[in-house]
Every structure is written in structure tokens, then in C-alpha cells.
Design an enzyme around this catalytic site. Structure first.
Site, mmCIF file in Angstrom:
data_model
loop_
_atom_site.group_PDB
_atom_site.id
_atom_site.type_symbol
_atom_site.label_atom_id
_atom_site.label_comp_id
_atom_site.label_asym_id
_atom_site.label_seq_id
_atom_site.Cartn_x
_atom_site.Cartn_y
_atom_site.Cartn_z
ATOM 1 N N TYR A 91 39.386 45.236 67.529
ATOM 2 C CA TYR A 91 40.248 44.099 67.233
ATOM 3 C C TYR A 91 41.654 44.624 66.928
ATOM 4 O O TYR A 91 42.194 44.441 65.845
ATOM 5 C CB TYR A 91 39.672 43.333 66.049
ATOM 6 C CG TYR A 91 40.326 42.011 65.726
ATOM 7 C CD1 TYR A 91 40.950 41.232 66.686
ATOM 8 C CD2 TYR A 91 40.281 41.517 64.417
ATOM 9 C CE1 TYR A 91 41.530 40.013 66.368
ATOM 10 C CE2 TYR A 91 40.848 40.301 64.084
ATOM 11 C CZ TYR A 91 41.479 39.548 65.063
ATOM 12 O OH TYR A 91 42.049 38.340 64.730
ATOM 13 N N SER A 92 42.215 45.313 67.907
ATOM 14 C CA SER A 92 43.541 45.907 67.780
ATOM 15 C C SER A 92 44.075 46.160 69.187
ATOM 16 O O SER A 92 43.347 46.022 70.171
ATOM 17 C CB SER A 92 43.487 47.221 66.981
ATOM 18 O OG SER A 92 42.541 48.116 67.550
ATOM 19 N N ILE B 280 40.006 54.110 57.174
ATOM 20 C CA ILE B 280 40.178 52.991 56.247
ATOM 21 C C ILE B 280 40.369 51.728 57.079
ATOM 22 O O ILE B 280 41.373 51.557 57.760
ATOM 23 C CB ILE B 280 41.371 53.219 55.307
ATOM 24 C CG1 ILE B 280 41.169 54.495 54.484
ATOM 25 C CG2 ILE B 280 41.552 52.019 54.380
ATOM 26 C CD1 ILE B 280 42.304 54.808 53.532
ATOM 27 N N TRP C 85 34.519 46.788 63.432
ATOM 28 C CA TRP C 85 33.091 46.665 63.743
ATOM 29 C C TRP C 85 32.501 48.013 64.174
ATOM 30 O O TRP C 85 31.485 48.080 64.831
ATOM 31 C CB TRP C 85 32.877 45.600 64.817
ATOM 32 C CG TRP C 85 33.028 44.216 64.267
ATOM 33 C CD1 TRP C 85 32.045 43.416 63.745
ATOM 34 C CD2 TRP C 85 34.233 43.459 64.140
ATOM 35 N NE1 TRP C 85 32.562 42.224 63.309
ATOM 36 C CE2 TRP C 85 33.904 42.212 63.549
ATOM 37 C CE3 TRP C 85 35.578 43.701 64.486
ATOM 38 C CZ2 TRP C 85 34.860 41.235 63.289
ATOM 39 C CZ3 TRP C 85 36.522 42.718 64.224
ATOM 40 C CH2 TRP C 85 36.166 41.509 63.631
ATOM 41 N N THR D 293 34.981 49.543 54.746
ATOM 42 C CA THR D 293 35.442 48.177 54.943
ATOM 43 C C THR D 293 35.043 47.367 53.720
ATOM 44 O O THR D 293 34.085 47.727 53.012
ATOM 45 C CB THR D 293 34.824 47.546 56.201
ATOM 46 O OG1 THR D 293 35.268 46.187 56.333
ATOM 47 C CG2 THR D 293 33.312 47.551 56.139
ATOM 48 N N ILE D 294 35.751 46.276 53.451
ATOM 49 C CA ILE D 294 35.325 45.357 52.388
ATOM 50 C C ILE D 294 34.875 44.025 52.975
ATOM 51 O O ILE D 294 34.671 43.062 52.242
ATOM 52 C CB ILE D 294 36.418 45.163 51.326
ATOM 53 C CG1 ILE D 294 37.723 44.672 51.952
ATOM 54 C CG2 ILE D 294 36.651 46.441 50.533
ATOM 55 C CD1 ILE D 294 38.789 44.336 50.905
ATOM 56 N N SER D 295 34.706 43.983 54.287
ATOM 57 C CA SER D 295 34.148 42.806 54.946
ATOM 58 C C SER D 295 32.633 42.955 55.026
ATOM 59 O O SER D 295 32.122 43.944 55.563
ATOM 60 C CB SER D 295 34.720 42.649 56.353
ATOM 61 O OG SER D 295 33.912 41.812 57.147
ATOM 62 N N CYS E 244 51.011 35.151 68.586
ATOM 63 C CA CYS E 244 51.161 36.611 68.550
ATOM 64 C C CYS E 244 51.562 37.165 69.913
ATOM 65 O O CYS E 244 52.433 38.047 70.003
ATOM 66 C CB CYS E 244 49.862 37.256 68.082
ATOM 67 S SG CYS E 244 49.441 36.891 66.361
#
Length: 411
Positions: free
Chosen positions: A141-142, A179, A183, A202-204, A370
Site C-alpha cells: 500500500y505504497s 516500522i 500487510w 505494526t499497531i494495526s 491523491c
């Protein structure tokens, strides 16, 4: 009030000098500007005019509610971006006035660990059903890197991951910290292709579970460790560090502290690859103070740094030096276009999964917004290779950029 709003927006639209915008209302047809890009907007209710006076936030909320529509969202936003100079100048002049209020608002919204988890969940925990339909099988996702004409999105994402591994000169002896796991795409690729150890955090909640499954599926548990930790709680020393488009979620008040934490986590011979979405230096101060569509509806708590602000934070909070700076901006246009096309092709299925029409319209606008921003150069994407004092990395020659027709970045 609606009549005044329509008149005032008419004055704004009459200043369009680059691009052509056709506005259709029942019984009226107005044309503004000339040349390309060209777009048509249909105003379905007069209430839209009052909302449009609220900038990007009003524009988005009016679109989400179906108060206006267009067959080409990207063209509409590109026209707005090309003709925003007067607004930009006004915002820049007012930025010092708003700065105290901006700081007060930031203080009232502290970046606690609980708040950060809430902000991250608001975007990344929307459901893997959404992201698996939007992203390619690598689940990156980038921004991808389209090194050759005709590359698929999956090939371009794999090329981007290779580029990162090459720049960091990863070997089996390296222990890499990532960091922002996403996924699990980078961690799996680096461990599988280089044999290095990777600790990724990750904090997701949804990303954490998905990444662990990816690691197990690739049989890389002996090399990859997936953590569910805030970066501020990490300890130890690592040879290399990677952060791919995660710094934007930190917020402008904490960018320096984030980079300082990265520096402390690196050994003296270490190096870091930071892939980052940036905003034009001239827009940075004004954007910090804004309540934009993206901040309110897509990335709560987020903020785009500028290259200038990053250099300032690096010099003030770290002992890292910039080894190389590689721009990927043009590559984000086809990346976003393909994400949007993938979602568009599966709208009926998304509806069945519970993503209603308002959600779909917000996300289509987000992706188009975007794409237009990158195409017009208001936002950029860069890979910064950063090195500690004793790092041997000096940065090799950069890969060539693909031809403009492949990117389709500017009309």
C-alpha cells in the site's frame, strides 16, 4: 444564502486559467477556463454551493452525499490544483496568524499510544476485504516503481521492494527493523530474497494478523518476527531500518521524535531507507493548520512533511546523513490509477460486503484526489537513504525514470 454561495463560487471559478471546467445545473450551463485537462461537473442540489465554500472538506462531503458528480474526478481535482495559486498565497500569509491555534489544537489532541492505535485503526482496520480488492497480490500500500514500460502493478511493486533491498545492500548477516509492517510484503520479500532477519512492527490489528499469516505461508517464521508494538516501545540495535510511507501517520509535532527513535535503534554502522509522501515546502506551514478532507475522513492525526522539514528534523534529532534522495512522484500516478480501477471494478461486491455508497464515494474521491495531487506536483514521493556515521553505504547510481507516456503524469 445559497444564491450568495453560488455567486461567490462563480467568482472563484471565473479565475480558472488552466484547464476547462463545465458546470451543469438544471437549466444552466457554464464554462470556465480553457485548454486541458477538461472536466464536467453536474450540481445535483443547490446545497452543494454552500458546502464547496469550505474547501476540500466541503467538496468531499458534498461529493459523498451525492450533491455533485462528474465522470472524471481526477480531472476536476487537477484543474483545482493548477489554479490554486491565489488560495495558496492567501493561506501562506495567514499561516503565522493561525500558528498559535494550530499548536493549541495539536496539544488538545495528544499522540498517546491509545490515540495512535485509534487513528491507525480508523484507516488500516477498515477490513482486509477492502484492501485485498484494491491492492495487488503483494499487498503493498505504497508507491510502486514502474522501471519498464508495460509493467504490471505487481511487477512494479516487486521492483520497488528490490530497489529498497539493493539500496540498503541487505545480506544474510543483517538484522532489519521495519516500522510499519503493512500487510507483510516487505518483510517477506527481504527475508526470502536476501536471507536476512526481519523484525517488523505494526499497531494495526488486522495488518498484524494478516502479516503473520503471510510469514507462515512463506515458511519464514525462522527469519521474520511480527510485533504489535508502538515504535516508541522498541528496544535494541539493528543493522538496517526500513519505513515505507509510515511517517505521514506520526503527525507534524512528532516527526523529529520519530526520526530520533529510528536513529537510536540503529547501530553505528547502520542505515535506513525512508519512503515518504511529502508536501511542497511552500505549502507545508499552511497545510499543518488545515482541516482537510484527507485528515478528517481518511488519515486522522496524519500530516505530510516537506523535504525541508525532514532535513531540519534529521539535523536536529539524529546523527543520520542523507546518502541519496530518489524521487518516485511520477510513479504514484499509475499506482493510484490502478488501485482506483480495481475498486471500481468491484463496487457491487463491496456493497455486498457492507461498504455503502457513501464510503465508496469517499474512497474514490480520496484515490482521485491523491492521483491528481501527484500528477500536478503538489505532493511528492521520495526514497531517502540515510546512514549512521560509521555506515559504509555511499549510494550507487539511481535507476533511470520511465518514459513520461508510461506514467501519464502530466497532460
Amino acid at each position: 444564502m445559497i444564491g450568495f454561495s453560488r455567486w461567490l463560487m462563480g467568482l472563484v471559478l471565473s479565475r480558472i486559467r488552466s484547464g476547462t471546467l463545465v458546470v451543469i445545473e438544471p437549466g444552466t450551463y457554464r464554462r470556465y477556463g480553457r485548454g486541458t485537462p477538461a472536466a464536467t461537473v453536474t450540481v445535483r442540489t443547490p446545497r452543494a454551493w454552500r458546502q464547496l465554500l469550505r474547501g476540500s472538506l466541503g467538496l468531499a462531503e458534498a461529493y459523498a452525499a451525492g450533491h455533485w458528480d462528474t465522470p472524471d474526478l481526477v480531472a476536476v481535482i487537477r484543474i483545482a490544483a493548477r489554479n490554486a495559486h491565489a488560495v495558496d498565497r492567501a493561506r501562506a500569509r495567514l499561516a503565522p496568524v493561525w500558528r498559535p491555534f494550530n499548536h493549541l489544537r495539536a496539544i488538545r489532541r495528544p499522540s498517546t499510544r491509545r490515540q495512535r492505535r485509534h487513528d491507525i485503526a480508523a484507516h488500516y482496520d477498515l477490513g482486509n476485504e477492502l484492501f485485498t480488492r484494491m491492492l495487488d497480490p503483494s499487498m503493498m500500500y505504497s508507491c510502486a516503481f514502474f522501471a519498464e514500460p508495460g509493467m504490471s502493478l505487481e511487477e512494479a511493486q516487486r521492483t520497488k521492494l528490490e530497489l529498497i533491498c539493493q539500496k540498503l545492500e541487505l545480506t544474510p548477516e543483517d538484522h532489519v527493523l521495519e516500522i510499519g509492517t503493512g500487510w507483510g510484503g516487505f518483510a517477506v520479500h527481504a527475508a526470502a530474497s536476501r536471507g536476512c532477519r526481519v523484525t517488523t512492527t505494526t499497531i494495526s490489528e488486522e495488518q498484524y494478523e494478516f502479516a503473520r499469516q503471510q510469514v507462515r505461508g512463506a515458511r519464514l517464521e525462522h527469519l521474520v518476527t511480527v510485533l504489535r508494538e508502538d515504535y516508541r516501545d522498541l528496544r535494541g540495535q539493528y543493522d538496517k531500518l526500513v519505513s515505507i510511507e509510515m511517517i505521514e501517520a506520526v503527525g507534524w509535532r512528532h516527526t523529529g521524535a520519530f526520526l530520533g527513535s529510528c536513529s537510536k535503534l540503529l547501530a553505528d554502522h547502520g542505515a535506513m531507507l525512508l519512503q515518504v509522501i511529502t508536501i511542497d515546502d511552500r505549502l507545508y506551514e499552511a497545510e499543518k493548520a488545515s482541516r482537510s478532507f484527507i485528515k478528517e475522513h481518511i488519515f486522522p492525526g496524519g500530516s505530510l512533511p516537506s523535504l525541508g522539514s525532514l532535513r531540519h528534523d534529521l539535523s536536529g534529532h539524529t546523527d543520520l546523513r542523507i546518502v541519496s534522495e530518489h524521487e518516485l512522484t511520477g510513479h504514484y500516478v499509475p499506482t493510484l490509477r490502478q488501485w482506483r480501477e480495481r475498486l471500481t471494478a468491484q463496487l457491487d461486491e463491496l456493497s455486498e460486503l457492507g461498504y455503502d455508497e457513501r464510503f465508496q464515494r469517499i474512497w474514490m474521491l480520496y484515490l482521485a484526489y491523491c492521483e491528481a495531487g501527484f500528477a500536478e506536483g503538489r505532493i511528492g514521493d521520495f526514497q531517502l537513504l540515510l546512514a549512521k556515521p560509521l555506515s559504509p553505504l555511499r549510494g550507487g547510481p539511481l535507476p533511470s525514470r520511465p518514459a513520461e507516456p508510461v506514467l501519464g503524469a502530466r497532460a
